[in-house]
Design an enzyme around this catalytic site. Structure first.
Site, PDB file in Angstrom:
ATOM      1  N   GLU A 222       0.823  -1.199   0.000  1.00 37.38           N
ATOM      2  CA  GLU A 222       0.000   0.000   0.000  1.00 37.38           C
ATOM      3  C   GLU A 222       0.862   1.254   0.000  1.00 37.38           C
ATOM      4  O   GLU A 222       0.343   2.359  -0.082  1.00 37.38           O
ATOM      5  CB  GLU A 222      -0.973   0.006   1.169  1.00 37.38           C
ATOM      6  CG  GLU A 222      -0.343   0.245   2.499  1.00 37.38           C
ATOM      7  CD  GLU A 222      -1.385   0.404   3.590  1.00 37.38           C
ATOM      8  OE1 GLU A 222      -2.511   0.816   3.294  1.00 37.38           O
ATOM      9  OE2 GLU A 222      -1.050   0.096   4.729  1.00 37.38           O
TER      10      GLU A 222
ATOM     11  N   PRO B 254      -6.763   4.904   6.178  1.00 41.42           N
ATOM     12  CA  PRO B 254      -6.453   3.538   6.604  1.00 41.42           C
ATOM     13  C   PRO B 254      -7.074   2.479   5.698  1.00 41.42           C
ATOM     14  O   PRO B 254      -7.992   2.748   4.925  1.00 41.42           O
ATOM     15  CB  PRO B 254      -7.070   3.463   8.004  1.00 41.42           C
ATOM     16  CG  PRO B 254      -7.177   4.854   8.455  1.00 41.42           C
ATOM     17  CD  PRO B 254      -7.419   5.667   7.236  1.00 41.42           C
ATOM     18  N   ARG B 255      -6.551   1.279   5.883  1.00 42.23           N
ATOM     19  CA  ARG B 255      -6.896   0.192   4.969  1.00 42.23           C
ATOM     20  C   ARG B 255      -8.386  -0.117   4.920  1.00 42.23           C
ATOM     21  O   ARG B 255      -8.931  -0.372   3.852  1.00 42.23           O
ATOM     22  CB  ARG B 255      -6.151  -1.062   5.403  1.00 42.23           C
ATOM     23  CG  ARG B 255      -4.686  -0.919   5.222  1.00 42.23           C
ATOM     24  CD  ARG B 255      -3.920  -2.094   5.731  1.00 42.23           C
ATOM     25  NE  ARG B 255      -2.534  -1.929   5.338  1.00 42.23           N
ATOM     26  CZ  ARG B 255      -1.573  -2.789   5.585  1.00 42.23           C
ATOM     27  NH1 ARG B 255      -1.846  -3.894   6.239  1.00 42.23           N
ATOM     28  NH2 ARG B 255      -0.353  -2.574   5.183  1.00 42.23           N
ATOM     29  N   ASP B 256      -9.026  -0.102   6.070  1.00 41.44           N
ATOM     30  CA  ASP B 256     -10.438  -0.486   6.069  1.00 41.44           C
ATOM     31  C   ASP B 256     -11.269   0.549   5.317  1.00 41.44           C
ATOM     32  O   ASP B 256     -12.182   0.198   4.569  1.00 41.44           O
ATOM     33  CB  ASP B 256     -10.956  -0.677   7.501  1.00 41.44           C
ATOM     34  CG  ASP B 256     -10.785   0.555   8.358  1.00 41.44           C
ATOM     35  OD1 ASP B 256      -9.752   1.230   8.236  1.00 41.44           O
ATOM     36  OD2 ASP B 256     -11.695   0.864   9.154  1.00 41.44           O
TER      37      ASP B 256
ATOM     38  N   ARG C 153      -5.480  -3.031  11.451  1.00 42.35           N
ATOM     39  CA  ARG C 153      -4.025  -2.925  11.579  1.00 42.35           C
ATOM     40  C   ARG C 153      -3.522  -1.844  10.643  1.00 42.35           C
ATOM     41  O   ARG C 153      -3.830  -1.861   9.459  1.00 42.35           O
ATOM     42  CB  ARG C 153      -3.360  -4.249  11.227  1.00 42.35           C
ATOM     43  CG  ARG C 153      -1.851  -4.212  11.342  1.00 42.35           C
ATOM     44  CD  ARG C 153      -1.245  -5.559  11.040  1.00 42.35           C
ATOM     45  NE  ARG C 153      -1.384  -5.934   9.641  1.00 42.35           N
ATOM     46  CZ  ARG C 153      -0.572  -5.498   8.673  1.00 42.35           C
ATOM     47  NH1 ARG C 153       0.427  -4.687   8.949  1.00 42.35           N
ATOM     48  NH2 ARG C 153      -0.750  -5.877   7.425  1.00 42.35           N
TER      49      ARG C 153
END
Lengths: 647, 250
Positions: free
Chosen positions: A294, A338-340, A444
């Site tokens: 990412e 963030p990833r989510d 995370r």
């Protein structure tokens, strides 16, 4: 829903120190009993798994003088799946003078995990992060450097400082090589015995304590017993339960699941992370999904065509017809949310018909601006290997055409419950790295998994394990003939025989694929009570079919890869059901876990702190009996619980 | 597309092996070579036959676990590619392809396409490390590393230990693997104190494992999926000679 589980007493971390958070780790280390160097060679430790956590723990314990036995299913400890981590490792070194500090890394991690991680553990993680970089550099890990010879850093999703150390796109491989080389040094020195191509299939529990494991030699099929003073599980995460994931094909839950069945609580199993930057699925044959770091989001811009089902070549779509939806919706973080958040936003765009590529399951990750701004040379320097990888897999040149990405299962924040000492609820069984639940909460942040694995292995476990070893040595009269050891061996044999005896009509993989599809649909990025209940029914039916119709060829007394997979998939079935029950009971949206019933008016995740600020630790109560929920309430003294906002 | 795969079948290390032809259909250009083996194994399972054993794990080209000789070339016809990253778009419909395990005296076959590469680990154990005790490390930025040294170290450290270099070498030499590790650690300031002893110990272990000597043929670097260059073998020779001249005998 009550029939699906029962509720037991709360669980408490009895090793959690109090006092000022800055001094807790120091206090715990001081209080822990020590073992003198001369006595360490009489203490035996088993480590299952040889990735960043297991490898670093094995090397450090061996170096300290303990006798260590390390097991891995691969042909070499250097192949553990930690090797595939690309982007980087965080450390609060503040080399950039940009406001970073231990406190800020701790704060970012707790916030990024949506306040479902433990304060004390996360603070300790931030504290030891600096020492990890020092250790890795001393081992010869070739981190990126500035021209002046000093270490280079970059930023990662979810944070506003530049604290991520990296080794091109191979940070995981390089850190693992550091740990592996240190481990091999101990193997040569005789302190560590390495057992490759061995799979742990059972824990041996004697008088309430984990005292050993039963393993299968994957070449000869021989079932072996190994006893020790303590057992450490460093066997990684269970993302492969979804079948299609970014995990290596061999990643499995068996070691932790077998321990769970023997008394270790399993915490937050439904907290699985979806990674936003994977190469999309291309067809039915697909065996795995490939992640691209990412870190690409640092310079790549994510967009979809404004027009639905726009099939034009992306280069022909003018700026005015592109929707840079992350930059639009989250102006402060843009493509670095963030990833989510990034994952769900991509799914929403595709669900709304703006997706690109096969089946409309993809969004563009475009480097055209970065190539103009930085030049090809710099882009190659930063991301060259990722671009090559993308081209190899898709046959498209990302220097010319925007990449396509889609979210995929990547990491599991849930795992066996551990206390501050990283000891599970089964005394003598310690769990480190991705296999435990402790540091990431419900989500995370990027570049924090490598940090946790190495923090646990190099610095935390070697200090806390000592305390246990000092007071609970394996009684000398216990050996492999002990009834509990023999019973564990018999259980393993019976299970292998049962799988071989079914002689059904369907392959192991076909079941795994079907199980994964159920989970992805109902217990993936977005969940609802109705979907989860349906999933539980489907999983139970499929599991029953598995045990009556799976076909496992060959015998147990040989190298038999079908048998290996069959045992793992059998455990995945049991885990999958627990994941759905956990997801069903947690009626809030949290981190990577989005419940359709719990959202804000703007469609963002709505956490419900008054009801769910706890760790859900599940007890196994028997094959035909519902799991029992134990709640560990989480206290936050040093951060204020705020709704996450990245706008 | 449809293919005929001639695959090496060998029940165990003591058994006699042989090539067995298999027909596999329904292959799409997007599939990887290992996914074709998956399809074949599903087919064999359905027919009640023993599936083909092959090593693989990450399927992302980084773990180094996979590797077979495809039509005489380790990891197949594409350069800088592991078998798991080799896609079927590089093959023709109705092609007949030979699939064999790594062949080298130091890599015994365990079953079918699976070989034992633990000799490579033992070479690393003999000295392929920098002795850095946990907790004793100095502040990371106290040891600056020149950019070119860091880059050289990285290029070498990119070796994934797949063993293709050994399989491709007519001498069964692991010199490229050895050279990569010696160059990686020897290029860094941290690696200097043990540079001589490391080079000598690792070279001796390499020979003791039964790997052949290097005669500069270059097949190793041609098949290396990580692009390890041939001059890293020269680095080994130079480091070993330098070490011996300084009196570093084993």
């Amino acid at each position: 829903m009550s029939a699906l589980f029962t509720v037991g007493d709360p669980v408490v971390d009895t090793q959690a120190p109090d006092g000022p958070i800055q001094g807790r780790w120091d206090a715990r280390r001081f209080e822990a009993s020590l073992i003198s160097p001369a006595n360490r060679r009489r203490r035996f430790v088993i480590v299952v798994g040889s990735g960043l956590a297991g490898g670093s723990a094995g090397a450090t314990l061996g170096e300290a003088g303990y006798r260590v036995e390390v097991f891995c299913y691969q042909d070499s400890p250097r192949r553990a799946h930690s090797i595939a981590a690309q982007g980087g490792i965080n450390a609060a070194k503040d080399y950039r003078n940009d406001g970073d500090s231990i406190r800020r890394l701790y704060y970012d991690t707790v916030k990024g995990g949506d306040y479902r991680a433990r304060e004390s553990n996360v603070y300790r993680l931030a504290q030891v992060s600096e020492a990890i970089i020092d250790q890795a550099v001393a081992q010869g890990v070739p981190f990126a450097r500035e021209y002046g010879g000093l270490l280079s850093t970059r930023s990662f999703g979810g944070v506003q400082v530049s604290r991520t150390f990296y080794a091109r796109g191979q940070t995981g491989q390089q850190l693992l090589l550091g740990a592996y080389q240190a481990l091999e040094r101990q193997i040569e020195a005789g302190t560590v015995a390495m057992h490759t191509r061995h799979e742990m299939l059972e824990v041996i529990v004697i008088e309430g304590r984990a005292r050993g494991i039963v393993v299968r030699d994957m070449v000869t099929g021989e079932i072996e017993t190994h006893l020790a003073d303590a057992v450490v599980l460093a066997s990684g995460g269970y993302g492969n339960v979804f079948h299609l994931s970014t995990n290596a094909m061999g990643c499995n839950v068996t070691a932790t699941w077998r321990a769970h069945r023997k008394g270790a609580l399993f915490a937050n199993p439904c907290f699985t992370q979806i990674h936003p930057t994977c190469i999309p699925v291309s067809g039915e044959h697909q065996s795995k999904l490939t992640l691209m770091s990412e870190s690409l989001r640092n310079d790549g811009r994510i967009w979809v065509p404004v027009q639905k089902e726009d099939a034009r070549d992306p280069r022909e779509i003018p700026e005015s017809e592109r929707d840079y939806y992350l930059e639009r919706q989250y102006p402060a973080f843009g493509n670095l949310v963030p990833r989510d958040v990034a994952s769900r936003a991509a799914k929403n765009q595709c669900d709304a018909g703006h997706g690109v590529g096969p089946g409309g399951r993809g969004v563009y990750l475009d480097f055209a601006d970065a190539l103009d701004r930085l030049g090809r040379r710099t882009v190659e320097d930063r991301y060259g290997n990722l671009f090559d990888m993308y081209q190899k897999i898709t046959g498209e040149d990302p220097y010319q055409v925007p990449m396509r990405i889609y979210p995929a299962i990547h990491y599991t924040m849930g795992g066996l419950w551990v206390d501050y000492d990283l000891q599970s609820s089964l005394p003598g069984l310690f769990v480190i790295g991705e296999a435990n639940f402790s540091d990431h909460g419900a989500n995370r942040l990027g570049a924090s998994a490598l940090m946790q694995g190495l923090a646990d292995g190099y610095f935390v476990l070697p200090n806390t394990l000592t305390d246990y070893l000092a007071s609970h040595p394996l009684p000398p009269e216990i050996d492999a003939t002990h009834p509990e050891a023999q019973r564990a061996v018999e259980d393993v044999r019976a299970r292998i025989d049962a799988l071989l005896a079914i002689k059904g009509s369907r392959s192991v993989d076909s079941f795994h694929r079907e199980l994964g599809a159920i989970l992805w649909e109902h217990c993936g990025m977005e969940r609802s009570a109705e979907g989860l209940q349906r999933a539980i029914t489907q999983i139970r039916a499929l599991r029953e079919e598995y045990w009556s119709d799976v076909r496992v060829t060959g015998t147990g007394a040989e190298l038999n890869q079908t048998l290996e997979r069959a045992g793992r998939v059998a455990d995945f079935f049991e885990l999958a059901e627990l994941m759905c029950i956990d997801a069903l009971h947690r009626e809030e949206s949290c981190g990577a876990h989005f419940r359709t019933e719990s959202q804000t008016e703007g469609g963002e995740a709505r956490r419900i702190d008054e009801d769910f600020t706890y760790v859900a630790a599940w007890e196994f109560t028997g094959d035909d009996s519902p799991p029992r929920l134990h709640r560990e309430h989480l206290e936050f003294e040093h951060v204020e619980l705020t709704q996450r906002s990245y706008t | 597309m449809r293919l005929t795969l001639n695959i090496w079948r060998q029940a165990h290390s003591e058994a006699t092996g042989r090539m067995v032809p298999y027909r596999v259909g329904d292959i799409s250009p997007e599939m990887s070579f290992l996914e074709v083996l998956d399809v074949l194994n599903e087919q064999l399972t359905a027919e009640g036959e023993d599936p083909v054993a092959f090593d693989h794990d990450c399927r992302e080209g980084i773990c180094g676990m996979c590797g077979v000789v495809i039509d005489g070339i380790a990891h197949g016809p594409e350069s800088l590619t592991t078998t798991c990253q080799l896609h079927m778009r590089h093959f023709e419909n109705e092609q007949e392809i030979d699939v064999e395990p790594w062949r080298a005296g130091a890599f015994p076959v365990l079953k079918d396409l699976v070989v034992d590469r633990s000799a490579l680990d033992r070479i690393v154990a003999s000295g392929g490390f920098i002795t850095a005790q946990t907790g004793a490390a100095p502040e990371a930025n106290s040891t600056p590393v020149a950019r070119e040294d860091a880059d050289r170290a990285f290029d070498a450290a990119a070796c994934i230990s797949c063993g293709a270099c050994v399989a491709a070498c007519p001498n069964g030499s692991a010199s490229l693997f050895l050279g990569a590790k010696i160059t990686h650690l020897g290029s860094l300031p941290q690696g200097q104190p043990e540079r001589d002893s490391r080079a000598v110990a690792m070279s001796e272990q390499h020979d003791a494992e039964g790997f052949g000597g290097c005669t500069q043929i270059g097949e190793c670097t041609a098949v290396c999926p990580a692009g390890i260059p041939l001059d890293m073998i020269s680095q080994t020779s130079s480091d070993v000679l330098g070490a011996l001249s300084r009196g570093h005998f084993s």
